[in-house]
Every structure is written in C-alpha cells, then in structure tokens.
Design an enzyme around this catalytic site. Structure first.
Site, PDB file in Angstrom:
ATOM      1  CG  PHE A 144      -1.847   1.271   1.111  1.00 24.94           C
ATOM      2  CD1 PHE A 144      -2.998   1.252   0.328  1.00 24.94           C
ATOM      3  CD2 PHE A 144      -1.518   2.455   1.758  1.00 24.94           C
ATOM      4  CE1 PHE A 144      -3.798   2.381   0.202  1.00 24.94           C
ATOM      5  CE2 PHE A 144      -2.325   3.582   1.639  1.00 24.94           C
ATOM      6  CZ  PHE A 144      -3.462   3.552   0.860  1.00 24.94           C
ATOM      7  CG  ASP A 229       5.633   4.032   1.900  1.00 28.00           C
ATOM      8  OD1 ASP A 229       5.620   4.772   2.912  1.00 28.00           O
ATOM      9  OD2 ASP A 229       4.644   3.897   1.148  1.00 28.00           O
ATOM     10  CE  LYS A 258      -1.012   7.029   6.723  1.00 28.87           C
ATOM     11  NZ  LYS A 258      -0.750   5.830   5.952  1.00 28.87           N
TER      12      LYS A 258
END
Ligand SMILES: *Cc1c(COP(=O)(O)O)cnc(C)c1O
Length: 405
Positions: A144, A229, A258
């Site tokens: 993802f 990531d 985030k």
C-alpha cells in the site's frame, strides 16, 4: 453551523451529501486529547488507530498545537516562489535526526511516493544510464503506497484498481518477504526497489528477518536504489525511529508522512543523498503547499516531541507490554498476533466471521480500532500510551475476543 447536532443527524447528512469511498465506524468524533477521542454525545474512547499513525504524538499535543497556532498567526504560506524562515529549520531538524543529505517536502504521503518514483526514474536515466522510458521499479505484493492512478497501478488489491485503468507501466510486482524473488526480477533496467519495511494496510505483515538486509545487498551489487516507504512504520511506530533500523541498514531513499505532521496538518517528505535528489532542477517537480512555513513549523514540533518525550522508547516498551497482555488472551477466534513496537495486528481465524464485528464490539466498549482486510484487527494507539491505559483497555479487548460469537 453553531448548533449542536446529534450523531444520527450528522451521519445521515454525511451519507446523503458525501461520496461513499469510506465505510467508517458510526462514531462521530468532535474533540480529542492525547489518546482519548470524544463523540458528539460526550462518550469517551481510546483511539487505537491513531489516524493510521498520523497521530503518533497523541491528539492535539500542546506543543504541536502551539507551533501550529503561533505559525498560522505569523505566516502560513507564500509558495516556493519565495523562501520562508521555517523550511530550512525543518530540513535541519529532520536531517539531524535521521541522517541523509537532502529533503524534498510535499503534503500527503502519496505525493511523497510519487516524488520518490520520479526521483528513482530520473536517477536511472541520468546517472545509472537506463535507456529512456525503460526504467523498472520492483514492488511487493500486498503493498500500500497510496491512491493516485500511478500508485494504484501497482497495487495487488483488486478494489484499489478495478475501474481505474489504464494503468501506469514500469512496475514489476514480486511476493513480499522474498529476496530471491526480487533477485529473479532484476534486469539491467531496474531503477529501484520500493517496499514497506512492514506492510501496514496489508494487515501488519512483518517480513522474515534478513529481508531488508537482503534488499540492501542486492541494491549494492546491482546499482539499484532501495526506496523505503516509512510513511506508516516510521517515526517511532515500530519501536525504532525508523523500521529499517531493526535490520541495521539504511535505504537510499526514505519516504515519510503521517506522523511528520504531528497529527494536525499534512506534511510528507522524501529524504535521500545529494546525488539522488540533485536529479531535480528548478521546475522539474513541485507542489503549491509543499514546504510551506506552517507545515515546516508543525513538522519541527512533531519531530521534537518524538525525541524529547522518548516516544520511540515508549513505543518499544509499551508495544511489548501490549503484546504480552494480548498473548495472555486465550480466544478461540485468534489465529495469531503480529507486532513490532506499537504496530500490532491480531489475525483472526476465517471462521470468526471477519474483524469488522469485533471492531464494532470494541467501539461499544469504548475502544476505537479498525479492521484491516477481512480478518485482522489492528491496534496502533498513539505512542504516548502508558501501562495504566493498556491495563484499562485489556479487559475490554479480552471481553470482545472471548464473547463475540
Ligand atoms: C498512508 C500510507 C500512504 C499514503 O499516504 P496518504 O497521506 O494517505 O497519501 C503511503 N504509504 C503507506 C505505507 C501508508 O501507510
């Protein structure tokens, strides 16, 4: 809209007026502080999702909130057409913390992923010597990396892709956790390997020990960029500042998002060496809001809180405590538990009937968690959580895992 509306009215309004691209729990949050979230009726919940790790520092952290409010009253954005006095300080704070030589700031996570893809491709053409438009990036099944049309082009989740083609070429998908599969997929055109050190959205999937070291070795041997990531795993979530530290390696390119925004504002970034990020010349790439002074002030505070409040160490200790308490629960529904630090996934047996029901039962017992895929309950509370709060939560979690049938 100063009047107070009840949950039902707000849910009806939202469902009538908004696109239906989410299936939220029916809790209408109106304020929050630290690990606690309150709904419009005043009910209090323990946040065990942390906005997918955007709230590692806890909700409305006083220091981060102050940084935001003070900065917004001074200067919020001028665009990168002009300089601002916060951006260089954000760069310095971030690089002092994790090393590397350059930062490229963006806003959302997927924009930083797109930035890393562009950097890897241009590096391949201008430095490695891959023929024009032939660069390949190796990615993992179950990945993802966000929701843009390029990024969903290499998703293996049918729902993320179906109906959104045509797809972007140039990506090669291999099984996650398998270094040999990557080795077999290499070609002279391979520019980069892009992976999550732990797959969050796939359900807290932890690769076998040595996976990251194996990728590092392949990248060294074949002049390929290792792009990690760390949008979800980074900034303390897994009990290390960066998840790649669990294997004592350094990727070439690190993607952050985030929690870099301290739970209050979207901030993302790509960090790498001068050689890699120097592929960008003025005008090659950009973002109107990327690197604005508000974002830069917030991100500095977000990073300082992680360091000064020892959130990385707390994540490691509380993650272990949470895990040990979970392991004591002898529920017929649990297949097994996976965790690193405060990134915790409880894999339920298929016959348990799906994790959603369990999350709804947790909500009734004042805990907010979200199912991930069908059968995984993810627990990722803010990193400021303490033992007393885990002790408060555990009988409720136990109750749900033992009584829901
Ligand atoms: C959330 C996430 C993204 C996308 O971030 P957005 O801010 O939603 O665009 C990318 N990669 C990983 C690993 C994520 O968890």
């Amino acid at each position: 809209m100063t009047q107070n509306y009840d949950s039902k009215t707000l849910i009806d309004l939202e469902d009538r007026l908004g696109a239906h691209n989410y299936h939220p729990l029916d809790v209408v949050c109106s304020h929050a502080s630290g690990v606690w979230v309150y709904d419009v009726e005043g009910n209090k919940y323990l946040d065990c999702l942390s906005a997918y790790s955007a709230v590692n520092q806890g909700h409305s952290h006083p220091r981060i909130t102050r940084a935001l409010v003070e900065q917004v009253g001074k200067l919020a954005i001028v665009s990168r057409a002009f300089r601002n006095d916060q951006l260089p300080l954000f760069y310095k704070t971030l690089l002092d913390l994790i090393g590397y030589e350059q930062v490229l700031p963006m806003n959302t996570g997927v924009e930083a992923v797109e930035t890393a893809i562009k950097a890897a491709r241009k590096w391949a053409y201008t430095i490695k010597g891959v023929p024009h438009d032939q660069a390949e990036i190796i990615v993992a099944e179950g990945n993802f990396h966000g929701r843009t049309t390029t990024v969903i082009s290499f998703s293996t989740e049918a729902q993320y892709r179906d109906g959104f083609g045509p797809y972007m070429p140039g990506f090669v998908i291999v099984p996650y956790g398998d270094v040999d599969a990557i080795a077999r997929a290499l070609t002279p055109h391979t520019a980069a390997i892009l992976i999550e050190p732990i797959q969050g959205e796939a359900g807290v999937v932890i690769p076998p020990d040595g996976y990251l070291r194996g990728i590092r070795q392949l990248c060294d041997d074949h002049n390929i960029l290792f792009v990690a990531d760390e949008i979800q795993t980074g900034l303390g979530r897994t009990g290390k500042l960066m998840a790649y530290e669990h294997e004592d390696i350094r990727p070439d390119v690190v993607i952050l998002g985030k929690a870099l925004g301290g739970g209050v504002y979207p901030v993302s970034a790509v960090v790498a060496s001068n050689e890699i990020l120097d592929v960008f010349s003025p005008g090659d790439h950009g973002s109107t809001f990327g690197g604005n002074p508000l974002a830069a002030a917030v991100a500095q505070a977000a990073l300082q809180v992680i360091v000064e409040e020892n959130l990385v160490e707390n994540s490691a200790r509380m993650g272990q405590y949470f895990r040990e308490r979970l392991d004591e629960i002898d529920s017929p529904h649990i297949d097994h538990v996976r965790s690193k630090g405060l990134m915790i996934g409880v894999e339920l047996k298929p016959e348990a009937g799906g994790a959603r029901r369990f999350c709804e039962a947790l909500q009734e017992r004042s805990i907010l968690a979200k199912e991930t895929h069908e059968h995984v309950i993810r627990f990722t509370p803010p990193l400021i959580i303490d033992q007393a709060i885990i002790d408060w939560a555990m009988p409720r979690i136990r109750d749900v895992l033992l009584t829901v049938s």
